[in-house]
Design a protein around this motif. Sequence first.
Motif, PDB file in Angstrom:
ATOM      1  N   LYS A 294       0.843  -1.206   0.000  1.00  0.00           N
ATOM      2  CA  LYS A 294       0.000   0.000   0.000  1.00  0.00           C
ATOM      3  C   LYS A 294       0.870   1.244   0.000  1.00  0.00           C
ATOM      4  N   GLN A 295       1.942   1.230   0.791  1.00  0.00           N
ATOM      5  CA  GLN A 295       2.856   2.378   0.831  1.00  0.00           C
ATOM      6  C   GLN A 295       3.557   2.568  -0.506  1.00  0.00           C
ATOM      7  N   VAL A 296       3.994   1.477  -1.101  1.00  0.00           N
ATOM      8  CA  VAL A 296       4.657   1.546  -2.410  1.00  0.00           C
ATOM      9  C   VAL A 296       3.687   2.093  -3.455  1.00  0.00           C
ATOM     10  N   ASN A 297       2.442   1.637  -3.414  1.00  0.00           N
ATOM     11  CA  ASN A 297       1.435   2.094  -4.364  1.00  0.00           C
ATOM     12  C   ASN A 297       1.184   3.590  -4.197  1.00  0.00           C
ATOM     13  N   GLU A 298       1.061   4.053  -2.944  1.00  0.00           N
ATOM     14  CA  GLU A 298       0.850   5.485  -2.699  1.00  0.00           C
ATOM     15  C   GLU A 298       2.039   6.301  -3.202  1.00  0.00           C
ATOM     16  N   ALA A 299       3.249   5.814  -2.945  1.00  0.00           N
ATOM     17  CA  ALA A 299       4.450   6.515  -3.406  1.00  0.00           C
ATOM     18  C   ALA A 299       4.512   6.548  -4.927  1.00  0.00           C
ATOM     19  N   LEU A 300       4.131   5.451  -5.561  1.00  0.00           N
ATOM     20  CA  LEU A 300       4.136   5.386  -7.024  1.00  0.00           C
ATOM     21  C   LEU A 300       3.124   6.364  -7.608  1.00  0.00           C
ATOM     22  N   LEU A 301       1.917   6.395  -7.046  1.00  0.00           N
ATOM     23  CA  LEU A 301       0.898   7.326  -7.532  1.00  0.00           C
ATOM     24  C   LEU A 301       1.352   8.780  -7.353  1.00  0.00           C
ATOM     25  N   PHE A 302       2.000   9.068  -6.230  1.00  0.00           N
ATOM     26  CA  PHE A 302       2.515  10.414  -5.976  1.00  0.00           C
ATOM     27  C   PHE A 302       3.595  10.765  -6.998  1.00  0.00           C
ATOM     28  N   LEU A 303       4.497   9.830  -7.272  1.00  0.00           N
ATOM     29  CA  LEU A 303       5.567  10.053  -8.250  1.00  0.00           C
ATOM     30  C   LEU A 303       5.001  10.292  -9.637  1.00  0.00           C
ATOM     31  N   ILE A 304       4.007   9.508 -10.018  1.00  0.00           N
ATOM     32  CA  ILE A 304       3.375   9.686 -11.333  1.00  0.00           C
ATOM     33  C   ILE A 304       2.748  11.071 -11.418  1.00  0.00           C
ATOM     34  N   GLU A 305       2.048  11.476 -10.362  1.00  0.00           N
ATOM     35  CA  GLU A 305       1.417  12.802 -10.357  1.00  0.00           C
ATOM     36  C   GLU A 305       2.466  13.914 -10.463  1.00  0.00           C
ATOM     37  N   GLN A 306       3.572  13.772  -9.730  1.00  0.00           N
ATOM     38  CA  GLN A 306       4.647  14.763  -9.810  1.00  0.00           C
ATOM     39  C   GLN A 306       5.209  14.855 -11.227  1.00  0.00           C
ATOM     40  N   CYS A 307       5.453  13.723 -11.838  1.00  0.00           N
ATOM     41  CA  CYS A 307       6.022  13.707 -13.188  1.00  0.00           C
ATOM     42  C   CYS A 307       5.042  14.275 -14.207  1.00  0.00           C
ATOM     43  N   GLN A 308       3.760  13.980 -14.044  1.00  0.00           N
ATOM     44  CA  GLN A 308       2.758  14.548 -14.951  1.00  0.00           C
ATOM     45  C   GLN A 308       2.704  16.062 -14.789  1.00  0.00           C
TER      46      GLN A 308
END
Length: 85
Positions: free
Chosen positions: A45-59
């Motif tokens: 769950k933590q990895v998924n949240e971090a991944l979603l945050f990273l994707i949003e930052q990159c977008q």
Amino acid sequence: MIKIRGQARFIIKALENELGFTIFDRTNKKVFLTQAGEQFCHGLKQVNEALLFLIEQCQNFANNYQKQIKISTITDSFTQTAFSN
């Protein structure tokens, strides 16, 4: 339905073998997360949240970067006269 359960069981067992620990405790017809499984799910769950945050930052970065690229031409008559020679 039985075929899907069998495939899911096979995939989960293969994952457990690859990870080196049991995710689910299978007793009778019930399935429970082991302590390692609970920790694994919490970490996922933590990895998924971090991944979603990273994707949003990159977008956001990509969108801002694209907005900053501007191509303009000189249309002022003074600059056209000054640079025409």
